[in-house]
Scaffold this active site. Structure first.
Site, short mmCIF file in Angstrom:
data_model
loop_
_atom_site.label_atom_id
_atom_site.label_comp_id
_atom_site.label_asym_id
_atom_site.label_seq_id
_atom_site.Cartn_x
_atom_site.Cartn_y
_atom_site.Cartn_z
N ASN A 129 42.40 59.60 39.44
CA ASN A 129 42.47 58.16 39.55
C ASN A 129 43.46 57.68 40.61
O ASN A 129 43.54 56.50 40.88
CB ASN A 129 42.84 57.55 38.19
CG ASN A 129 42.78 56.04 38.19
OD1 ASN A 129 41.87 55.46 38.77
ND2 ASN A 129 43.75 55.41 37.58
N SER A 189 35.49 54.44 45.09
CA SER A 189 35.52 53.04 45.48
C SER A 189 34.18 52.66 46.07
O SER A 189 33.50 53.52 46.65
CB SER A 189 36.61 52.81 46.53
OG SER A 189 36.52 51.52 47.10
N TYR A 226 41.09 53.46 54.71
CA TYR A 226 40.94 53.74 53.28
C TYR A 226 39.46 54.00 52.96
O TYR A 226 39.14 54.96 52.26
CB TYR A 226 41.47 52.56 52.48
CG TYR A 226 41.08 52.55 51.02
CD1 TYR A 226 41.79 53.32 50.10
CD2 TYR A 226 40.02 51.78 50.56
CE1 TYR A 226 41.43 53.31 48.76
CE2 TYR A 226 39.67 51.76 49.22
CZ TYR A 226 40.38 52.53 48.33
OH TYR A 226 40.02 52.52 47.01
N LYS A 228 37.58 57.28 51.27
CA LYS A 228 36.71 57.20 50.11
C LYS A 228 35.29 57.69 50.44
O LYS A 228 34.60 58.21 49.55
CB LYS A 228 36.71 55.78 49.53
CG LYS A 228 38.05 55.41 48.92
CD LYS A 228 38.45 56.39 47.81
CE LYS A 228 39.70 55.98 47.10
NZ LYS A 228 39.95 56.78 45.89
N VAL A 244 39.15 45.75 42.05
CA VAL A 244 39.64 45.77 40.67
C VAL A 244 41.01 45.09 40.68
O VAL A 244 41.86 45.41 41.51
CB VAL A 244 39.79 47.21 40.14
CG1 VAL A 244 40.25 47.21 38.68
CG2 VAL A 244 38.49 47.98 40.29
N GLU A 245 41.20 44.18 39.78
CA GLU A 245 42.47 43.45 39.73
C GLU A 245 43.55 44.35 39.14
O GLU A 245 43.67 44.50 37.93
CB GLU A 245 42.32 42.17 38.92
CG GLU A 245 43.51 41.25 39.05
CD GLU A 245 43.28 39.89 38.42
OE1 GLU A 245 44.26 39.15 38.33
OE2 GLU A 245 42.14 39.57 38.03
N THR A 246 44.33 44.96 40.03
CA THR A 246 45.43 45.85 39.66
C THR A 246 46.58 45.61 40.63
O THR A 246 46.54 44.70 41.44
CB THR A 246 45.01 47.33 39.74
OG1 THR A 246 44.72 47.65 41.11
CG2 THR A 246 43.81 47.64 38.86
#
Length: 180
Positions: free
Chosen positions: A18, A72, A87, A91, A122-124
């Site tokens: 992850n 992703s 990025y 991925k 993703v809201e992180t």
């Protein structure tokens, strides 16, 4: 880490890769140091953890283990946002490595499965960790519909609960509205 898992828990049956990072910079402005950091975590660490988990499974005769890469949507398309294109390249490598590992596992006649889950935004804390300010990250999450971390968890549960004869290879996740 894997030696400790072996010592304290006996070994690995499921490995969920992850970890991932992005450094918000365009390809024209990025530096080799930034690119190496992203490659080391997003690709090399993923491969090392996968190898060690599979070694643990094989040592103990586990023939129904599972490797899950949290990939992703950027591993399937190039983002229109210039700051995350390198990025996306890392991925895309994860997408290719997931298929390569599936093929290698089939050649070893094992029932160990490999899956990937490829969410959109993703809201992180990811946006802040990539170099955006808290305000810019908050604005991004307000402008773009997002999936939530719990949505990813539900997909992991779905993948792990599939019957042993079913290979769920990749789940692409987007919010119902908003992202293309």
């Amino acid at each position: 880490m894997f030696a400790r898992i072996k010592r304290e828990l006996g070994g690995v049956d499921v490995c969920i890769n992850n970890a991932g990072m992005s450094i918000h910079n365009s390809l024209l402005e990025g530096t080799p140091e930034q690119w190496r950091k992203m490659l080391d975590l997003n690709v090399v660490a993923l491969c090392l953890c996968t190898r060690e988990a599979l070694t643990s499974m094989k040592e103990r005769g586990v023939d129904d283990g599972h490797i899950i890469h949290i990939n992703s949507i950027g591993g399937h398309r190039i983002s229109p946002m210039p700051g995350i294109r390198f990025y996306c390249g890392t991925k895309h490598m994860v997408t290719a490595l997931t298929e390569a590992l599936r093929q290698e596992l089939r050649q070893t006649d094992t029932n160990i499965r490999i899956s990937a889950i490829s969410p959109g935004v993703v809201e992180t804390e990811f946006a802040v960790n990539s170099g955006l300010s808290h305000a810019a990250a908050q604005q991004l999450y307000q402008q773009l519909p997002c999936v939530q971390a719990d949505d990813i968890t539900e997909s992991v549960i779905h993948v792990l609960s599939a019957p042993p004869h079913v290979q769920i290879h990749d789940i692409l996740m987007r919010p119902t509205k908003g992202q293309t």
